[in-house]
Structures are given as structure tokens and as C-alpha cells.
Scaffold this active site. Structure first.
Site, PDB file in Angstrom:
ATOM      1  CB  THR A   1      -0.902   0.019   1.255  1.00  0.00           C
ATOM      2  OG1 THR A   1      -1.387   1.350   1.472  1.00  0.00           O
ATOM      3  CG2 THR A   1      -0.169  -0.412   2.518  1.00  0.00           C
TER       4      THR A   1
ATOM      5  CD  GLU B   1      -2.046   5.099   4.930  1.00  0.00           C
ATOM      6  OE1 GLU B   1      -1.642   5.145   6.099  1.00  0.00           O
ATOM      7  OE2 GLU B   1      -2.531   6.082   4.345  1.00  0.00           O
TER       8      GLU B   1
ATOM      9  CE1 TYR C   1      -4.220  -1.535   5.890  1.00  0.00           C
ATOM     10  CE2 TYR C   1      -2.886   0.314   5.147  1.00  0.00           C
ATOM     11  CZ  TYR C   1      -3.660  -0.802   4.864  1.00  0.00           C
ATOM     12  OH  TYR C   1      -3.857  -1.180   3.556  1.00  0.00           O
TER      13      TYR C   1
ATOM     14  CE  LYS D   1      -2.225  -4.271   4.047  1.00  0.00           C
ATOM     15  NZ  LYS D   1      -2.573  -5.293   3.048  1.00  0.00           N
TER      16      LYS D   1
HETATM   17  P1  NAP Z   1     -11.674  -4.355   2.216  1.00  0.00           P
HETATM   18  O1  NAP Z   1     -12.816  -4.042   1.327  1.00  0.00           O
HETATM   19  O2  NAP Z   1     -11.653  -3.841   3.603  1.00  0.00           O
HETATM   20  O3  NAP Z   1     -11.526  -5.944   2.243  1.00  0.00           O
HETATM   21  C1  NAP Z   1     -10.709  -6.595   3.178  1.00  0.00           C
HETATM   22  C2  NAP Z   1     -10.996  -8.078   3.112  1.00  0.00           C
HETATM   23  O4  NAP Z   1     -10.184  -8.734   4.094  1.00  0.00           O
HETATM   24  C3  NAP Z   1     -12.450  -8.438   3.435  1.00  0.00           C
HETATM   25  O5  NAP Z   1     -12.829  -9.525   2.621  1.00  0.00           O
HETATM   26  C4  NAP Z   1     -12.365  -8.883   4.886  1.00  0.00           C
HETATM   27  O6  NAP Z   1     -13.372  -9.793   5.259  1.00  0.00           O
HETATM   28  C5  NAP Z   1     -11.019  -9.594   4.856  1.00  0.00           C
HETATM   29  N1  NAP Z   1     -10.458  -9.804   6.188  1.00  0.00           N
HETATM   30  C6  NAP Z   1     -10.305  -8.901   7.187  1.00  0.00           C
HETATM   31  N2  NAP Z   1      -9.755  -9.509   8.267  1.00  0.00           N
HETATM   32  C7  NAP Z   1      -9.586 -10.806   7.935  1.00  0.00           C
HETATM   33  C8  NAP Z   1      -9.103 -11.931   8.627  1.00  0.00           C
HETATM   34  N3  NAP Z   1      -8.676 -11.864   9.901  1.00  0.00           N
HETATM   35  N4  NAP Z   1      -9.071 -13.131   7.994  1.00  0.00           N
HETATM   36  C9  NAP Z   1      -9.518 -13.245   6.719  1.00  0.00           C
HETATM   37  N5  NAP Z   1     -10.011 -12.211   6.010  1.00  0.00           N
HETATM   38  C10 NAP Z   1     -10.038 -11.006   6.620  1.00  0.00           C
HETATM   39  O7  NAP Z   1     -10.300  -3.884   1.538  1.00  0.00           O
HETATM   40  P2  NAP Z   1      -9.973  -3.609  -0.006  1.00  0.00           P
HETATM   41  O8  NAP Z   1     -10.147  -2.165  -0.264  1.00  0.00           O
HETATM   42  O9  NAP Z   1     -10.644  -4.614  -0.830  1.00  0.00           O
HETATM   43  O10 NAP Z   1      -8.392  -3.866  -0.010  1.00  0.00           O
HETATM   44  C11 NAP Z   1      -7.846  -5.150  -0.311  1.00  0.00           C
HETATM   45  C12 NAP Z   1      -6.416  -5.208   0.194  1.00  0.00           C
HETATM   46  O11 NAP Z   1      -5.633  -4.200  -0.447  1.00  0.00           O
HETATM   47  C13 NAP Z   1      -6.240  -4.971   1.678  1.00  0.00           C
HETATM   48  O12 NAP Z   1      -5.169  -5.774   2.093  1.00  0.00           O
HETATM   49  C14 NAP Z   1      -5.860  -3.519   1.790  1.00  0.00           C
HETATM   50  O13 NAP Z   1      -5.118  -3.287   2.953  1.00  0.00           O
HETATM   51  C15 NAP Z   1      -5.033  -3.359   0.532  1.00  0.00           C
HETATM   52  N6  NAP Z   1      -5.014  -2.029  -0.078  1.00  0.00           N
HETATM   53  C16 NAP Z   1      -6.185  -1.390  -0.361  1.00  0.00           C
HETATM   54  C17 NAP Z   1      -6.151  -0.170  -0.983  1.00  0.00           C
HETATM   55  C18 NAP Z   1      -7.420   0.577  -1.318  1.00  0.00           C
HETATM   56  O14 NAP Z   1      -7.335   1.791  -1.547  1.00  0.00           O
HETATM   57  N7  NAP Z   1      -8.556  -0.091  -1.415  1.00  0.00           N
HETATM   58  C19 NAP Z   1      -4.914   0.420  -1.318  1.00  0.00           C
HETATM   59  C20 NAP Z   1      -3.751  -0.279  -1.028  1.00  0.00           C
HETATM   60  C21 NAP Z   1      -3.809  -1.510  -0.422  1.00  0.00           C
HETATM   61  P3  NAP Z   1     -14.836  -9.290   5.759  1.00  0.00           P
HETATM   62  O15 NAP Z   1     -15.627  -9.058   4.506  1.00  0.00           O
HETATM   63  O16 NAP Z   1     -15.294 -10.460   6.557  1.00  0.00           O
HETATM   64  O17 NAP Z   1     -14.621  -8.048   6.565  1.00  0.00           O
HETATM   65  N1  GDD Z   2     -12.302   7.417   6.585  1.00  0.00           N
HETATM   66  C1  GDD Z   2     -12.395   8.756   6.685  1.00  0.00           C
HETATM   67  N2  GDD Z   2     -13.530   9.308   7.224  1.00  0.00           N
HETATM   68  N3  GDD Z   2     -11.363   9.531   6.255  1.00  0.00           N
HETATM   69  C2  GDD Z   2     -11.512  10.865   6.341  1.00  0.00           C
HETATM   70  C3  GDD Z   2     -12.643  11.474   6.857  1.00  0.00           C
HETATM   71  C4  GDD Z   2     -13.704  10.656   7.348  1.00  0.00           C
HETATM   72  O1  GDD Z   2     -14.735  11.127   7.842  1.00  0.00           O
HETATM   73  N4  GDD Z   2     -12.487  12.825   6.794  1.00  0.00           N
HETATM   74  C5  GDD Z   2     -11.292  13.040   6.242  1.00  0.00           C
HETATM   75  N5  GDD Z   2     -10.682  11.854   5.974  1.00  0.00           N
HETATM   76  C6  GDD Z   2      -9.341  11.692   5.400  1.00  0.00           C
HETATM   77  C7  GDD Z   2      -8.435  10.753   6.184  1.00  0.00           C
HETATM   78  O2  GDD Z   2      -7.885  11.411   7.326  1.00  0.00           O
HETATM   79  C8  GDD Z   2      -7.408  10.397   5.119  1.00  0.00           C
HETATM   80  O3  GDD Z   2      -6.414  11.388   5.065  1.00  0.00           O
HETATM   81  C9  GDD Z   2      -8.215  10.443   3.814  1.00  0.00           C
HETATM   82  O4  GDD Z   2      -9.455  11.095   4.126  1.00  0.00           O
HETATM   83  C10 GDD Z   2      -8.515   9.064   3.232  1.00  0.00           C
HETATM   84  O5  GDD Z   2      -9.044   8.252   4.255  1.00  0.00           O
HETATM   85  P1  GDD Z   2      -9.646   6.795   3.942  1.00  0.00           P
HETATM   86  O6  GDD Z   2     -10.654   6.883   2.875  1.00  0.00           O
HETATM   87  O7  GDD Z   2     -10.045   6.195   5.243  1.00  0.00           O
HETATM   88  O8  GDD Z   2      -8.409   6.022   3.296  1.00  0.00           O
HETATM   89  P2  GDD Z   2      -6.875   5.921   3.738  1.00  0.00           P
HETATM   90  O9  GDD Z   2      -6.090   6.731   2.748  1.00  0.00           O
HETATM   91  O10 GDD Z   2      -6.672   6.199   5.169  1.00  0.00           O
HETATM   92  O11 GDD Z   2      -6.591   4.367   3.527  1.00  0.00           O
HETATM   93  C11 GDD Z   2      -7.031   3.695   2.358  1.00  0.00           C
HETATM   94  O12 GDD Z   2      -6.039   3.766   1.356  1.00  0.00           O
HETATM   95  C12 GDD Z   2      -4.812   3.102   1.656  1.00  0.00           C
HETATM   96  C13 GDD Z   2      -3.862   3.302   0.468  1.00  0.00           C
HETATM   97  O13 GDD Z   2      -3.248   4.552   0.556  1.00  0.00           O
HETATM   98  C14 GDD Z   2      -7.349   2.250   2.749  1.00  0.00           C
HETATM   99  O14 GDD Z   2      -7.977   1.607   1.669  1.00  0.00           O
HETATM  100  C15 GDD Z   2      -6.081   1.471   3.086  1.00  0.00           C
HETATM  101  O15 GDD Z   2      -6.407   0.086   3.268  1.00  0.00           O
HETATM  102  C16 GDD Z   2      -5.095   1.628   1.912  1.00  0.00           C
HETATM  103  O16 GDD Z   2      -3.887   0.937   2.175  1.00  0.00           O
END
Ligand code: NAP
Ligand code: GDD
Length: 365
Positions: free
Chosen positions: A133, A135, A157, A161
């Protein structure tokens, strides 16, 4: 030729659903690791994988990334060609409340997968994709961030990671495992979890557009993210594992927007514009929108009022913030032929259209 077999952890999540759909369309047999929950949590998976021929090729297994025996026996039995390790406690803010659990799933969970492949004697067969990620960059050392940019995670987190990222490299170097990190920047979609900022904003704007929600409470409006579409990003995951050698790749759009701009874009979709007033915790967003009628009433959308639709709440600030993220995905574009298909504006419009449709359907019932 025999269909390839994929094993996806986190199959019920946003990316798991899009990736399952992509792999099923490519003819894969897909096995998914799914947590047991008191209610079904497969809605997004089923909505995105509607092809009837997918039925026999999609198999879900109960399991948990924290359970070593379970992870090992599934991998040993399935003998996948490709593993996509997407399971994670993926909410940055929640990781401050549950740091130990987050580390167990995100750090040790990755190690469990790698060690299972190694111990099951599958190192020569199974390719592993790790959901790393942006992050990891946290307090960014340079702009834009590249594969060579030093890491400085800012949350439990991100720290967990980072362990997963290095575990992948260590197994690659120690056992010649085909294991790769996709360093993905934020990616969103209509299927995004409801507590991430994009979905929170688009759902709120849709509710406000129909007079059903009064306002939305947000945290840091000035945080900047490089937001792409999950559909484009799962294509990159697949390409990373089809490459001729295991390497790590940044996946990003190269375009950055603030949370404030996200809010403005969402409200533009419903035909109004936001006026920002005040500063800090006292800042508010004001717009002309349909009068708030509370739940239950059939709204009259022609009856509008100017009111506060965005307020700031300390609850949504984090102990340490990642203020800015912007990725340079030149390597993936050149070596994998991967490209961005969805702009930020198209992403927000697609999410808004979906959320407005959900509200309309609920009102019809
Ligand atoms: P998400 O929608 O939160 O999905 C996370 C998945 O992990 C869900 O299926 C959840 O199951 C499962 N999970 C959580 N804890 C678990 C456990 N203990 N054992 C088995 N499964 C578990 O996240 P996403 O956005 O699809 O992201 C997928 C991956 O990419 C994650 O690893 C995230 O950290 C990474 N990532 C995401 C982003 C982004 O912007 N979306 C960016 C960079 C990296 P439940 O449905 O039961 O909760
Ligand atoms: N969630 C949330 N809720 N974020 C907020 C809010 C709020 O009400 N208001 C402002 N933010 C700001 C957060 O402080 C952060 O800077 C930004 O919006 C994005 O927050 P999120 O959407 O929660 O995503 P994230 O960037 O912290 O994390 C996501 O992206 C990562 C990749 O950069 C997640 O998907 C992580 O799993 C992933 O690794």
C-alpha cells in the site's frame, strides 16, 4: 489447457469482488477465503460475479488469516497457481484502536501465506501477490512516490503492511519464490466500504439529494490522495503475477485531489455547489439542497433550502495523518502495459450514480 487456479484471501472485500470477477472471466477456477460472520457478507462478490458459469468455478472456504493451520491446510489442498493476499484489517483509523489485531492479520497473516507455500512444497508452482500500500510512504520523503522512495509509515496499519512488504522480499530472496508486492494507491468504487472517505461522501451526498440525510461529519478536508478505480487496479494485480519475474510495482493514477475536492465533485453531481466558511474545526460546507425531511417521508425535491451539509468532527482525525500521497506508476505502465482507464471525475460520478440509484430503489419500497 487446464484452467489456472487462484486463491484469494479477502475475497468478500471490494478488491476481492472485482478480482474474482476478472479471474472468472479469464477462465480461472477461483477459491476464496471468507470469514465466518453472523450474516452473509458476500453481497458485493455475488453482485459482481453474476455469470452463471462462474457458479462451479467459484468456491468459498471459511477461514481466517490469523489461523495458521487453516491457511496452511487450504493452500496445501487447493495447490493454487496464484495467491492474491488481499485479506487485511484495511481501515487506517481503526488500526489505531486495534493495533495488535491489525498486526496479526496484516503482518503475520502475510507471513502465514508465504510460509504455507514454502512448507507445502509449492514454491516452484505458486505465485504470490501481496496487497501492499501507499500507506508505506506515510510521511512522504519525495513527490511523487516511486518504487525507490524510502518508507515512513504513520499508523499501525502502515507499520504492519511494511512487515508484509519485507516478508515478501525475504521469501523471494531466500527461496526464489515468485512473490511480488503491488504498492497500490487508494482505489475506490461503488463497492467501497462505507467508512472510507469516498463512499462516506458519495452516500451522504445521495442521501442529501433526496432530503433523507441532513449533513455529513468529516475530518481532515485537506488530506490529498491519488484516487483510482478498483476495477483498473485488480487488472494490475493480475498483470503483476503474469510478468516474467517477481518484482514490486507502484500502481497509481499520478493525479491528486483533496478530500475537499472530492466533496465538491460529489455535490456537483447532484447539481449544487459547496461554499466553504470558517476554519479548522469550525469550518462548514454550505449548499442549496432539497429540504431535509428525515427518514420515512416521500421527499419533495423541488423544495430546496440553503444549509450546512458538511461539518468537521474531531472524531475523524487520526493520531498521525498521511497528509499527501501521489504515485508514479511509470514502471508498471512500461513493463506491464498497465494503464488507467477511469479518471477521478468518472470515478466519483460512477459512485454517485450508484448511490443515488440505491436511494431511489429504497424510496420505491
Ligand atoms: P476491504 O474491502 O476492507 O476488504 C478486506 C478483506 O479482508 C475483506 O474480505 C475482509 O473480510 C477480509 N479480512 C479482514 N480480516 C480478515 C481476517 N482476519 N481473515 C480473513 N479475512 C479477513 O479492503 P480492499 O479495499 O478490498 O483492499 C484489499 C487489500 O488491499 C487490503 O489488504 C488492503 O489493505 C489493501 N489495499 C487497499 C487499498 C485501497 O485503496 N482499497 C490500497 C492499497 C492496499 P470481511 O468481509 O469479513 O470483513
Ligand atoms: N475514513 C475517513 N472518514 N477519512 C476521512 C474522513 C472521514 O470522515 N475525513 C477526512 N478523511 C481523510 C483521512 O484522514 C485520510 O487522510 C483520507 O481522508 C482518506 O481516508 P480513507 O478513505 O479512510 O483512506 P486511507 O487513505 O486512510 O486508507 C485507504 O487507502 C490506503 C492506500 O493509501 C485504505 O484503503 C487502506 O487500506 C489503503 O492501504
Amino acid at each position: 489447457m487446464k484452467n489456472k487456479i487462484a486463491f484469494i484471501t479477502g475475497v468478500t472485500g471490494q478488491d476481492g469482488a472485482y478480482l474474482s470477477s476478472l479471474l472468472l472471466n479469464k477462465g480461472y477456477e477461483v477459491h476464496g477465503l471468507m470469514r465466518r460472520s453472523s450474516q452473509f457478507n458476500t453481497a458485493r462478490l455475488l453482485e459482481l460475479c453474476q455469470d452463471p458459469s462462474a457458479d462451479e468455478r467459484l468456491q468459498l472456504h471459511y477461514g481466517d488469516s490469523t489461523d495458521s493451520m487453516n491457511v496452511f491446510s487450504l493452500i496445501e489442498a487447493i495447490r493454487p497457481d496464484e495467491i492474491y493476499n488481499l485479506a487485511a484489517q484495511s481501515h487506517v483509523s481503526v488500526s489505531f484502536e486495534m493495533p495488535v489485531y491489525t498486526a496479526d492479520v496484516n503482518a503475520l497473516g502475510t507471513l502465514r501465506i508465504l510460509e504455507a507455500v514454502h512448507r507445502a512444497g509449492l514454491t516452484g508452482r505458486t505465485r504470490v501477490y501481496q496487497a501492499s500500500t501507499s500507506e508505506l510512504f506515510g510521511k512522504v520523503a519525495e513527490v511523487p512516490q516511486k518504487e525507490t522512495t524510502p518508507f515512513h509509515p504513520r499508523s499501525p496499519y502502515g507499520v504492519a503492511k511494511l512487515f508484509g512488504y519485507w516478508a515478501v522480499i525475504n521469501y523471494r530472496e531466500s527461496y526464489q519464490m515468485f512473490a511480488s508486492n503491488g504498492i497500490l494507491f487508494n482505489h475506490e468504487s461503488p463497492y467501497r466500504g462505507e467508512t472510507f472517505v469516498t463512499k462516506k461522501v458519495t452516500q451522504a451526498a445521495a442521501g442529501i439529494a433526496y432530503g433523507l440525510q441532513e449533513k455529513v461529519l468529516l475530518g481532515n478536508l485537506d488530506a490529498k490522495r491519488d484516487w483510482g478505480h478498483a476495477r483498473d487496479y485488480v487488472e494490475a494485480m493480475w498483470r503483476i503475477l503474469q510478468f516474467d519475474r517477481p518484482e514490486d510495482f507502484i500502481i497509481a493514477t499520478g493525479e491528486q485531489h483533496s478530500v475537499r475536492e472530492l466533496v465538491e465533485e460529489a455535490f456537483r453531481f447532484i447539481g449544487t455547489s459547496i461554499r466553504w466558511e470558517g476554519t479548522g474545526l469550525n469550518e462548514v460546507g454550505i449548499a442549496r439542497v432539497p429540504r431535509y425531511q428525515g427518514g420515512g417521508a416521500i421527499p419533495d425535491r423541488t423544495d430546496t433550502e440553503e444549509r450546512v451539509v458538511v461539518e468537521i468532527s474531531p472524531e475523524f482525525f487520526r493520531p498521525a495523518e498521511v497528509e499527501t500521497l501521489l504515485g508514479d506508476s511509470s514502471k508498471a505502465r512500461q513493463l506491464l502495459g498497465w494503464e488507467i482507464k477511469t479518471t477521478f471525475q468518472d470515478l466519483v460520478r460512477e459512485m454517485m450514480a450508484y448511490d443515488c440509484r440505491v436511494v431511489e430503489e429504497a424510496l420505491k419500497r
